[in-house]
Design a protein around this motif. Structure first.
Motif, PDB file in Angstrom:
ATOM      1  N   LEU A 438     -83.987  26.048 -19.881  1.00 21.78           N
ATOM      2  CA  LEU A 438     -83.577  26.880 -18.831  1.00 21.78           C
ATOM      3  C   LEU A 438     -83.211  24.850 -18.142  1.00 21.78           C
ATOM      4  CD1 LEU A 438     -82.162  29.078 -16.853  1.00 21.78           C
ATOM      5  CD2 LEU A 438     -84.624  29.275 -16.014  1.00 21.78           C
ATOM      6  N   ASP A 439     -82.379  24.734 -17.785  1.00 25.37           N
ATOM      7  CA  ASP A 439     -81.982  23.239 -16.425  1.00 25.37           C
ATOM      8  C   ASP A 439     -81.075  23.922 -15.791  1.00 25.37           C
ATOM      9  OD1 ASP A 439     -81.824  21.412 -15.559  1.00 25.37           O
ATOM     10  OD2 ASP A 439     -81.248  20.734 -16.908  1.00 25.37           O
ATOM     11  N   ASP A 440     -81.114  24.402 -14.401  1.00 27.55           N
ATOM     12  CA  ASP A 440     -80.745  25.020 -13.496  1.00 27.55           C
ATOM     13  C   ASP A 440     -80.092  24.676 -12.551  1.00 27.55           C
ATOM     14  OD1 ASP A 440     -78.091  26.948 -12.648  1.00 27.55           O
ATOM     15  OD2 ASP A 440     -80.043  27.513 -11.398  1.00 27.55           O
ATOM     16  N   ARG A 441     -80.672  22.715 -12.383  1.00 25.70           N
ATOM     17  CA  ARG A 441     -80.273  21.904 -11.627  1.00 25.70           C
ATOM     18  C   ARG A 441     -78.775  21.899 -11.102  1.00 25.70           C
ATOM     19  NH1 ARG A 441     -83.765  17.024 -14.189  1.00 25.70           N
ATOM     20  NH2 ARG A 441     -82.497  18.123 -16.025  1.00 25.70           N
ATOM     21  N   ALA A 442     -78.026  22.527 -10.680  1.00 19.80           N
ATOM     22  CA  ALA A 442     -76.659  22.414 -10.389  1.00 19.80           C
ATOM     23  C   ALA A 442     -76.947  22.265  -8.958  1.00 19.80           C
ATOM     24  CB  ALA A 442     -76.104  23.574 -10.630  1.00 19.80           C
ATOM     25  N   PRO A 443     -75.382  20.973  -8.350  1.00 19.02           N
ATOM     26  CA  PRO A 443     -75.752  20.905  -7.116  1.00 19.02           C
ATOM     27  C   PRO A 443     -75.741  22.125  -6.213  1.00 19.02           C
ATOM     28  CG  PRO A 443     -73.994  19.262  -8.734  1.00 19.02           C
ATOM     29  CD  PRO A 443     -74.388  20.568  -9.535  1.00 19.02           C
ATOM     30  N   PRO A 444     -76.397  22.621  -5.091  1.00 21.64           N
ATOM     31  CA  PRO A 444     -76.269  22.974  -3.958  1.00 21.64           C
ATOM     32  C   PRO A 444     -74.271  23.601  -3.494  1.00 21.64           C
ATOM     33  CG  PRO A 444     -76.705  21.098  -3.280  1.00 21.64           C
ATOM     34  CD  PRO A 444     -76.801  21.105  -4.186  1.00 21.64           C
ATOM     35  N   PRO A 445     -74.582  24.810  -3.772  1.00 23.10           N
ATOM     36  CA  PRO A 445     -73.836  25.734  -3.207  1.00 23.10           C
ATOM     37  C   PRO A 445     -72.940  24.398  -1.675  1.00 23.10           C
ATOM     38  CG  PRO A 445     -74.817  27.388  -3.489  1.00 23.10           C
ATOM     39  CD  PRO A 445     -75.389  26.263  -3.342  1.00 23.10           C
ATOM     40  N   GLU A 446     -71.607  24.664  -1.535  1.00 26.01           N
ATOM     41  CA  GLU A 446     -70.857  24.211  -0.518  1.00 26.01           C
ATOM     42  C   GLU A 446     -71.251  24.822   0.883  1.00 26.01           C
ATOM     43  OE1 GLU A 446     -67.444  25.371  -2.974  1.00 26.01           O
ATOM     44  OE2 GLU A 446     -69.684  24.386  -3.517  1.00 26.01           O
ATOM     45  N   PRO A 447     -71.146  24.734   1.913  1.00 26.20           N
ATOM     46  CA  PRO A 447     -71.876  25.149   3.025  1.00 26.20           C
ATOM     47  C   PRO A 447     -71.560  26.400   3.172  1.00 26.20           C
ATOM     48  CG  PRO A 447     -71.485  22.520   3.827  1.00 26.20           C
ATOM     49  CD  PRO A 447     -70.828  22.757   2.335  1.00 26.20           C
ATOM     50  N   ALA A 448     -69.986  26.833   2.876  1.00 19.27           N
ATOM     51  CA  ALA A 448     -69.147  28.076   3.367  1.00 19.27           C
ATOM     52  C   ALA A 448     -69.850  28.894   2.480  1.00 19.27           C
ATOM     53  CB  ALA A 448     -67.582  28.113   3.112  1.00 19.27           C
ATOM     54  N   LEU A 449     -70.224  28.585   0.942  1.00 17.29           N
ATOM     55  CA  LEU A 449     -71.173  29.619   0.201  1.00 17.29           C
ATOM     56  C   LEU A 449     -72.656  29.232   0.539  1.00 17.29           C
ATOM     57  CD1 LEU A 449     -69.285  28.607  -3.564  1.00 17.29           C
ATOM     58  CD2 LEU A 449     -69.882  30.757  -1.997  1.00 17.29           C
ATOM     59  N   ALA A 450     -72.997  28.429   1.094  1.00 19.16           N
ATOM     60  CA  ALA A 450     -74.563  28.192   1.149  1.00 19.16           C
ATOM     61  C   ALA A 450     -74.839  29.573   2.371  1.00 19.16           C
ATOM     62  CB  ALA A 450     -75.133  27.364   1.679  1.00 19.16           C
ATOM     63  N   ALA A 451     -73.935  29.582   3.146  1.00 16.87           N
ATOM     64  CA  ALA A 451     -73.843  30.071   4.421  1.00 16.87           C
ATOM     65  C   ALA A 451     -73.563  32.009   4.300  1.00 16.87           C
ATOM     66  CB  ALA A 451     -73.016  29.782   5.530  1.00 16.87           C
ATOM     67  N   VAL A 452     -73.076  32.071   3.526  1.00 24.37           N
ATOM     68  CA  VAL A 452     -72.579  33.932   2.467  1.00 24.37           C
ATOM     69  C   VAL A 452     -73.733  34.524   1.145  1.00 24.37           C
ATOM     70  CG1 VAL A 452     -71.231  34.936   1.486  1.00 24.37           C
ATOM     71  CG2 VAL A 452     -70.795  33.127   3.206  1.00 24.37           C
TER      72      VAL A 452
END
Length: 664
Positions: A438-452
């Motif tokens: 398991l390698d879930d080191r994907a870039p974090p969601p953009e701010p609009a998604l991270a807020a929801v």
């Protein structure tokens, strides 16, 4: 003589002038008046045609526009003529008829390499926005068909003995012409085209007459992880009512949708929940994320794709407070004593919590998350979709930790009919160790998604927790009903509609609609539907997006997601009840996926995903665990048969199924 090239003119009297003025590739055109040629003999007319300005030299042919095909048609009858001599003869014949027209339009083109018709939207499938091209290559007798999806990928090419149409004409030329027609017209177009080896010419275009606009549309793809599998009658009447009365009705009142006040937002058919797409059509003006719940026939020609602003800090704060309040109530909940009055009061208390949660769940799942996903291409990180319980079970599967699995409360659906793993349900035996990293080191969601995402994930967890408490309470109710001879089996309670449960409990009688034989038939139908799946759309009572038992679809090619080559049996997964049929190494074919299925999907040899939803947990799992995968394969769930051998190549996005070659 007044035969001149028709200039591009947005207000011109001829269609070809208006099309040319809009930048479409219209070939050189002339208007010929009857008075100019009626006195010429055939040879004089041939000489004059050969000297027209802007005429192609060398070999050429002509197109004669003969007017509307019939009184009510917008389509013109086109006559193809292969020489100046043939055109001269045709003009003399046309103008010497008793009812001769006053003038005609002619066009000249070089010798053609291919010709055909381009439909900017699928002419037979109202559920698809695909562009369809049909044509014949010079020297070939058969008509070839090409289908491009809305991202410009060639998803179907028919077999042909002659040169492939897309190689002769060029797929990019066809796509460019299709995009022009989409941008310039308010309705889907059917454009007749000719390719001369260098230029793709448009002879005429008209609205697609075979695509009526449906009056009533129901969509199964309601929202990410919300009603994405078969639902039991009781869960439908509970959760459907919660959302109807506490999300849709207040929303319609605030937006002034008075005509929808008495319109049902949900319908259960083939054991799946469908949403009335009219509600999503009303949302489009403010919420572009609703576009995939609206059929192509209802979408504007150039839908809004800009992402709306995320909810502000005050709204997120209020959401957090309200979700926290519901969470506290659920944590304090304890099964009531097994007497009739207290059990029913306990059910009503959970019912009120469901109403409160539905208002928030609807706002997050129908409005906020879809809007935040607009424009996103790659799958979300797995940690953004799974709650802590689901992630722990996935880690236990990857580590082969059976003890943790035996103690887990994970349920593969919010519907109370689904049992937790600790009760050893049917899906328990198929939850096998999967030797993957398991390698879930994907870039974090953009701010609009991270807020929801945190609030959406929390609301989803609360929906599962509410379903688990309802399961316990309903089984206690069922035990009382079984002891009184009103039900034959405790699990029958999940297959009652709420009004039937009320009669059994309050009036202590079994309504005819809930007789034992009827409930048995409901169980069988529910399980059959759960394994078979259901049409994606119901438009004017016709189902779309359903192959009907494995008939190959012409829209079966996808895009590569995770590289890797895998050969194995195909296994369709339409609901949690199909999880117990999965075998290690299967090529698992899915459409909508609940994140709670991820621990089972980890053992797949490869994944084929119908849509291209970045919030699809199967796509996120494939990326995190390096499972070879293809996605955006439109009709695949309804076009393959369990047990067929599939050959998948995630690098180039190809899938072979038996004799059928599927490629991007």
């Amino acid at each position: 003589m007044s035969m001149q090239v028709l200039p591009a003119d947005p207000d011109g009297g001829e269609n070809v002038q208006r099309w040319a003025a809009r930048g479409l590739p219209v070939p050189p055109s002339w208007r010929i008046d009857r008075g100019d040629v009626i006195d010429l003999d055939r040879h004089g007319l041939i000489d004059y045609l050969a000297a027209l300005p802007e005429l192609f030299s060398g070999e050429r042919y002509w197109v004669l526009h003969q007017g509307a095909m019939n009184e009510h048609s917008q389509r013109e009858s086109l006559l193809n003529l292969d020489s100046d001599e043939a055109l001269a003869a045709a003009l003399i014949t046309v103008f010497r008829r008793p009812s001769a027209p006053a003038q005609v339009v002619v066009q000249a083109l070089p010798r053609q390499r291919a010709a055909g018709v381009l439909f900017t939207r699928h002419p037979l499938r109202q559920d698809l926005s695909h562009m369809v091209v049909e044509g014949v290559v010079d020297g070939g007798a058969e008509r070839q068909r090409l289908i491009f999806d809305d991202e410009g990928r060639l998803v179907y090419r028919g077999e042909a003995q002659s040169e492939p149409l897309d190689e002769v004409v060029g797929g990019q030329r066809l796509l460019a012409l299709g995009e022009q027609l989409k941008q310039l017209f308010d309705r889907p177009q059917a454009g007749e085209w000719v390719f001369d080896g260098d230029t793709l010419w448009l002879l005429q275009t008209l609205p697609v007459g075979s695509l009526p606009v449906p009056e009533e549309v129901w969509v199964r793809r309601a929202a990410p992880a919300l009603f994405n599998q078969a639902v039991t009658p009781l869960w439908y009447t509970l959760a459907g009512r919660w959302l109807k009365t506490h999300f849709w009705a207040p929303l319609a009142a605030r937006r002034g949708w008075t005509d929808l006040a008495r319109v049902e937002p949900y319908r259960r058919q083939q054991s799946h929940l469908y949403c009335n797409a009219e509600f999503f059509r009303r949302l489009l003006a403010r919420h572009p994320g609703a576009a995939d719940k609206v059929p192509p026939a209802w979408l504007p020609p150039r839908p809004e794709t800009a992402r709306p602003p995320p909810p502000g800090p005050a709204r997120r704060w209020r959401l957090g407070l309200e979700l926290a309040a519901i969470q506290r109530r659920l944590r304090r909940w304890r099964p009531p004593p097994a007497d009739r009055e207290r059990l029913w009061r306990g059910l009503m208390a959970l019912d009120r919590l469901g109403e409160r949660l539905a208002r928030l769940d609807g706002e997050l799942a129908y409005l906020m998350l879809p809007d935040a996903l607009v424009g996103r291409r790659p799958p979300l990180p797995l940690t953004a979709l799974l709650d802590s319980q689901e992630y722990e079970v996935l880690e236990a599967v990857l580590a082969g930790d059976k003890e943790r699995l035996e103690q887990s409360e994970l349920r593969p659906g919010a519907d109370p009919v689904h049992a937790p793993l600790r009760e050893k349900p049917a899906q328990w035996q198929s939850l096998r160790p999967a030797a993957r990293t398991l390698d879930d080191r994907a870039p974090p969601p953009e701010p609009a998604l991270a807020a929801v995402l945190p609030a959406w994930r929390r609301a989803r967890r609360l929906r599962f927790d509410l379903g688990e408490r309802l399961r316990r309470l309903l089984r206690d109710l069922a035990s009382v009903l079984v002891s009184e001879g009103l039900l034959a089996h405790p699990d029958d309670v999940f297959f009652l509609y709420f009004d039937e449960l009320w009669q059994l409990w309050m009036e202590r009688r079994t309504p005819a609609s809930a007789a034992g034989e009827v409930l048995g038939q409901r169980k069988v139908r529910y399980l059959e539907d759960a394994h078979a799946g259901a049409p994606d759309w119901k438009m004017d009572r016709i189902g779309f997006g359903f192959g009907g038992g494995g008939r190959p679809s012409p829209v079966l090619r996808g895009a590569g997601l995770v590289p890797g080559q895998v050969t194995g049996p195909l296994r369709r997964l339409c609901s949690a009840w199909g999880l117990n049929r999965l075998q290690p190494g299967d090529i698992v074919v899915v459409d909508q996926v609940d994140p709670s299925w991820v621990p089972w999907l980890a053992q797949a040899g490869a994944l084929v995903i119908a849509g291209r939803d970045p919030a699809n947990a199967a796509a996120s799992l494939a990326t995190a665990c390096a499972i070879p995968a293809v996605w955006a394969v439109s009709d695949v769930v309804h076009s393959v048969v369990d047990g067929q051998t599939g050959v998948l190549d995630g690098e180039v996005g190809t899938l072979g199924v038996g004799e059928l070659k599927v490629e991007s």
